[in-house]
Design a protein around this motif. Sequence first.
Motif, PDB file in Angstrom:
ATOM      1  N   MET A 132     -19.357  -4.790   6.048  1.00 14.04           N
ATOM      2  CA  MET A 132     -18.250  -3.970   6.545  1.00 14.04           C
ATOM      3  C   MET A 132     -18.287  -3.942   8.062  1.00 14.04           C
ATOM      4  SD  MET A 132     -17.378   0.044   5.801  1.00 14.04           S
ATOM      5  CE  MET A 132     -18.950   0.602   6.405  1.00 14.04           C
ATOM      6  N   LYS A 133     -17.173  -4.224   8.711  1.00 18.26           N
ATOM      7  CA  LYS A 133     -17.077  -4.157  10.159  1.00 18.26           C
ATOM      8  C   LYS A 133     -16.030  -3.120  10.544  1.00 18.26           C
ATOM      9  CE  LYS A 133     -18.273  -9.037  10.771  1.00 18.26           C
ATOM     10  NZ  LYS A 133     -17.837 -10.332  11.303  1.00 18.26           N
ATOM     11  N   VAL A 134     -16.449  -2.169  11.313  1.00 17.87           N
ATOM     12  CA  VAL A 134     -15.534  -1.146  11.791  1.00 17.87           C
ATOM     13  C   VAL A 134     -15.700  -1.045  13.291  1.00 17.87           C
ATOM     14  CG1 VAL A 134     -14.831   1.249  11.664  1.00 17.87           C
ATOM     15  CG2 VAL A 134     -15.730   0.127   9.651  1.00 17.87           C
ATOM     16  N   LYS A 135     -14.640  -1.197  14.040  1.00 19.16           N
ATOM     17  CA  LYS A 135     -14.688  -1.141  15.498  1.00 19.16           C
ATOM     18  C   LYS A 135     -14.262   0.239  15.973  1.00 19.16           C
ATOM     19  CE  LYS A 135     -12.879  -3.373  19.652  1.00 19.16           C
ATOM     20  NZ  LYS A 135     -11.955  -4.408  20.169  1.00 19.16           N
ATOM     21  N   PHE A 136     -15.102   0.889  16.778  1.00 23.49           N
ATOM     22  CA  PHE A 136     -14.794   2.187  17.355  1.00 23.49           C
ATOM     23  C   PHE A 136     -14.444   2.000  18.827  1.00 23.49           C
ATOM     24  CE2 PHE A 136     -17.362   3.203  13.716  1.00 23.49           C
ATOM     25  CZ  PHE A 136     -16.755   4.319  13.209  1.00 23.49           C
ATOM     26  N   LEU A 137     -13.376   2.653  19.259  1.00 26.03           N
ATOM     27  CA  LEU A 137     -12.954   2.512  20.642  1.00 26.03           C
ATOM     28  C   LEU A 137     -13.779   3.370  21.592  1.00 26.03           C
ATOM     29  CD1 LEU A 137      -9.076   2.392  20.307  1.00 26.03           C
ATOM     30  CD2 LEU A 137     -10.687   0.516  20.493  1.00 26.03           C
ATOM     31  N   LYS A 138     -14.133   4.604  21.177  1.00 21.13           N
ATOM     32  CA  LYS A 138     -14.822   5.507  22.087  1.00 21.13           C
ATOM     33  C   LYS A 138     -15.441   6.644  21.283  1.00 21.13           C
ATOM     34  CE  LYS A 138     -10.479   7.989  22.911  1.00 21.13           C
ATOM     35  NZ  LYS A 138      -9.518   8.449  23.912  1.00 21.13           N
ATOM     36  N   PRO A 139     -16.356   7.457  21.868  1.00 23.60           N
ATOM     37  CA  PRO A 139     -16.890   8.635  21.187  1.00 23.60           C
ATOM     38  C   PRO A 139     -15.770   9.596  20.864  1.00 23.60           C
ATOM     39  CG  PRO A 139     -18.216   8.089  23.106  1.00 23.60           C
ATOM     40  CD  PRO A 139     -16.984   7.231  23.174  1.00 23.60           C
ATOM     41  N   TRP A 140     -16.008  10.466  19.908  1.00 24.23           N
ATOM     42  CA  TRP A 140     -14.865  11.217  19.417  1.00 24.23           C
ATOM     43  C   TRP A 140     -14.584  12.475  20.191  1.00 24.23           C
ATOM     44  CZ3 TRP A 140     -12.911  14.957  16.140  1.00 24.23           C
ATOM     45  CH2 TRP A 140     -13.738  15.629  15.259  1.00 24.23           C
ATOM     46  N   ALA A 141     -13.272  12.691  20.370  1.00 23.49           N
ATOM     47  CA  ALA A 141     -12.816  13.858  21.130  1.00 23.49           C
ATOM     48  C   ALA A 141     -11.650  14.484  20.401  1.00 23.49           C
ATOM     49  CB  ALA A 141     -12.378  13.426  22.526  1.00 23.49           C
ATOM     50  N   LEU A 142     -11.678  15.765  20.158  1.00 25.05           N
ATOM     51  CA  LEU A 142     -10.600  16.453  19.457  1.00 25.05           C
ATOM     52  C   LEU A 142      -9.465  16.785  20.407  1.00 25.05           C
ATOM     53  CD1 LEU A 142     -12.376  19.013  17.134  1.00 25.05           C
ATOM     54  CD2 LEU A 142     -10.825  17.208  16.443  1.00 25.05           C
ATOM     55  N   GLY A 195      -3.352   0.181   0.831  1.00 24.44           N
ATOM     56  CA  GLY A 195      -1.982   0.499   1.218  1.00 24.44           C
ATOM     57  C   GLY A 195      -1.885   1.832   1.933  1.00 24.44           C
ATOM     58  N   VAL A 196      -2.633   2.847   1.457  1.00 21.34           N
ATOM     59  CA  VAL A 196      -2.659   4.142   2.136  1.00 21.34           C
ATOM     60  C   VAL A 196      -3.251   3.988   3.530  1.00 21.34           C
ATOM     61  CG1 VAL A 196      -3.621   6.475   2.101  1.00 21.34           C
ATOM     62  CG2 VAL A 196      -2.768   5.441  -0.009  1.00 21.34           C
ATOM     63  N   TRP A 197      -4.328   3.206   3.630  1.00 19.79           N
ATOM     64  CA  TRP A 197      -4.964   2.946   4.925  1.00 19.79           C
ATOM     65  C   TRP A 197      -3.944   2.372   5.909  1.00 19.79           C
ATOM     66  CZ3 TRP A 197     -10.583   2.916   5.636  1.00 19.79           C
ATOM     67  CH2 TRP A 197     -10.974   2.517   6.920  1.00 19.79           C
ATOM     68  N   GLN A 198      -3.179   1.387   5.450  1.00 24.79           N
ATOM     69  CA  GLN A 198      -2.194   0.739   6.307  1.00 24.79           C
ATOM     70  C   GLN A 198      -1.054   1.687   6.677  1.00 24.79           C
ATOM     71  OE1 GLN A 198      -1.382  -2.604   3.756  1.00 24.79           O
ATOM     72  NE2 GLN A 198      -2.973  -3.873   4.713  1.00 24.79           N
ATOM     73  N   GLU A 199      -0.669   2.572   5.751  1.00 21.89           N
ATOM     74  CA  GLU A 199       0.357   3.574   6.064  1.00 21.89           C
ATOM     75  C   GLU A 199      -0.121   4.524   7.159  1.00 21.89           C
ATOM     76  OE1 GLU A 199       1.239   5.542   2.443  1.00 21.89           O
ATOM     77  OE2 GLU A 199       2.199   3.804   1.503  1.00 21.89           O
ATOM     78  N   GLY A 255       0.279   4.367  14.820  1.00 20.98           N
ATOM     79  CA  GLY A 255       0.321   3.266  15.779  1.00 20.98           C
ATOM     80  C   GLY A 255      -0.989   2.518  15.916  1.00 20.98           C
ATOM     81  N   ASN A 256      -1.790   2.497  14.851  1.00 18.09           N
ATOM     82  CA  ASN A 256      -3.061   1.780  14.816  1.00 18.09           C
ATOM     83  C   ASN A 256      -3.921   2.107  16.042  1.00 18.09           C
ATOM     84  OD1 ASN A 256      -5.033   0.068  13.808  1.00 18.09           O
ATOM     85  ND2 ASN A 256      -4.116  -1.767  14.697  1.00 18.09           N
ATOM     86  N   PRO A 257      -4.304   3.375  16.237  1.00 24.85           N
ATOM     87  CA  PRO A 257      -4.988   3.776  17.470  1.00 24.85           C
ATOM     88  C   PRO A 257      -6.403   3.221  17.625  1.00 24.85           C
ATOM     89  CG  PRO A 257      -5.046   5.554  15.874  1.00 24.85           C
ATOM     90  CD  PRO A 257      -4.153   4.492  15.302  1.00 24.85           C
ATOM     91  N   PHE A 258      -7.036   2.796  16.529  1.00 19.36           N
ATOM     92  CA  PHE A 258      -8.428   2.373  16.608  1.00 19.36           C
ATOM     93  C   PHE A 258      -8.607   0.859  16.719  1.00 19.36           C
ATOM     94  CE2 PHE A 258      -8.298   6.282  14.005  1.00 19.36           C
ATOM     95  CZ  PHE A 258      -8.945   7.122  14.884  1.00 19.36           C
ATOM     96  N   THR A 301       1.835  16.899  17.165  1.00 18.94           N
ATOM     97  CA  THR A 301       1.801  17.167  15.723  1.00 18.94           C
ATOM     98  C   THR A 301       1.058  16.102  14.932  1.00 18.94           C
ATOM     99  OG1 THR A 301       3.959  16.089  15.432  1.00 18.94           O
ATOM    100  CG2 THR A 301       3.953  18.487  15.780  1.00 18.94           C
ATOM    101  N   LEU A 302       0.354  15.207  15.609  1.00 21.72           N
ATOM    102  CA  LEU A 302      -0.358  14.147  14.895  1.00 21.72           C
ATOM    103  C   LEU A 302      -1.621  13.747  15.649  1.00 21.72           C
ATOM    104  CD1 LEU A 302      -0.449  12.078  12.557  1.00 21.72           C
ATOM    105  CD2 LEU A 302       0.805  10.499  14.053  1.00 21.72           C
ATOM    106  N   SER A 303      -2.747  13.813  14.942  1.00 24.81           N
ATOM    107  CA  SER A 303      -4.002  13.251  15.421  1.00 24.81           C
ATOM    108  C   SER A 303      -4.555  12.337  14.338  1.00 24.81           C
ATOM    109  CB  SER A 303      -5.010  14.353  15.740  1.00 24.81           C
ATOM    110  OG  SER A 303      -4.675  15.009  16.945  1.00 24.81           O
ATOM    111  N   SER A 304      -5.315  11.336  14.771  1.00 23.58           N
ATOM    112  CA  SER A 304      -5.828  10.330  13.853  1.00 23.58           C
ATOM    113  C   SER A 304      -7.346  10.297  13.949  1.00 23.58           C
ATOM    114  CB  SER A 304      -5.245   8.966  14.222  1.00 23.58           C
ATOM    115  OG  SER A 304      -5.494   8.008  13.224  1.00 23.58           O
ATOM    116  N   PHE A 305      -8.029  10.085  12.813  1.00 26.28           N
ATOM    117  CA  PHE A 305      -9.489  10.073  12.858  1.00 26.28           C
ATOM    118  C   PHE A 305     -10.083   8.969  12.005  1.00 26.28           C
ATOM    119  CE2 PHE A 305      -8.818  12.756   9.118  1.00 26.28           C
ATOM    120  CZ  PHE A 305      -9.809  12.325   8.243  1.00 26.28           C
ATOM    121  N   LEU A 306     -11.308   8.604  12.382  1.00 27.46           N
ATOM    122  CA  LEU A 306     -12.092   7.614  11.662  1.00 27.46           C
ATOM    123  C   LEU A 306     -13.520   8.123  11.611  1.00 27.46           C
ATOM    124  CD1 LEU A 306     -12.134   4.691  10.438  1.00 27.46           C
ATOM    125  CD2 LEU A 306     -12.819   3.926  12.716  1.00 27.46           C
TER     126      LEU A 306
END
Length: 228
Positions: free
Chosen positions: A1-11, A48-52, A58-61, A179-184
């Motif tokens: 599994m490869k998951v790319k993280f852009l930066k440490p997490w900030a709320l 499919g849910v992941w892609q939605e 806007g695919n932030p990660f 009204t929208l935040s995204s998390f991984l």
Amino acid sequence: MKVKFLKPWALVMVFAVALGSCTESVDQKAVLEMNEEIAEPTYEEALGVWQELDLEAGNPFGLRLAGNFNYFETSRNQLFFIPGEGYVGGPAPGFYPGTGRVSASKMGRANSFLNQFAFFEGQELVTVGAPVSSVFGAELLALGIENVPDEVSSLTVDKKGNSIWFKNVKNTVTPISSTLSSFLAEVEIIGGTGRFSKLRGTGVVRGNFNPVNGEGKSVTMAQLKNGK
């Protein structure tokens, strides 16, 4: 599994400010009804849910996801806020517990419970997994689940009391709009109850949520195996 993280997490601040005004404890009716049977999701449906979620945010990660997954879970979630010691207003310190209505492979209809603790490191607001049993101990006990380790920050349980326990490893949250935040989140699976008591594995949770009202949705994809 490869998951790319852009930066440490900030709320996003608006999330904490909106929920921070709620100082009441979590509703004790958090255990959800599970009378209705729901078919288990397939890999294609979970993807499919992941892609939605990616499309909505806007695919932030800039994700590159690859791997062989044998557990899939989709959930509609509700987050709450509980002030922590020394709280005087704003986003932290405090706990962000939540519940979810879940459709899971190997389970079908299920509930999820989660907990996070938010605090400041300098000017950055960060969170770590917090003991899920510290908030939902009574609800879990009613489902026949007890002696949950403190490192378990979320779990999924079916109506028969079979549960899967998740340990938070790393989080990334990206604000998209007011009204929208995204998390991984990267997670480890460290056991459970019933037929899942010896499960071990790793996974990733992808989700979006509304920082104004705490409502959100997520998908979990994991590789599980029976431990010793």
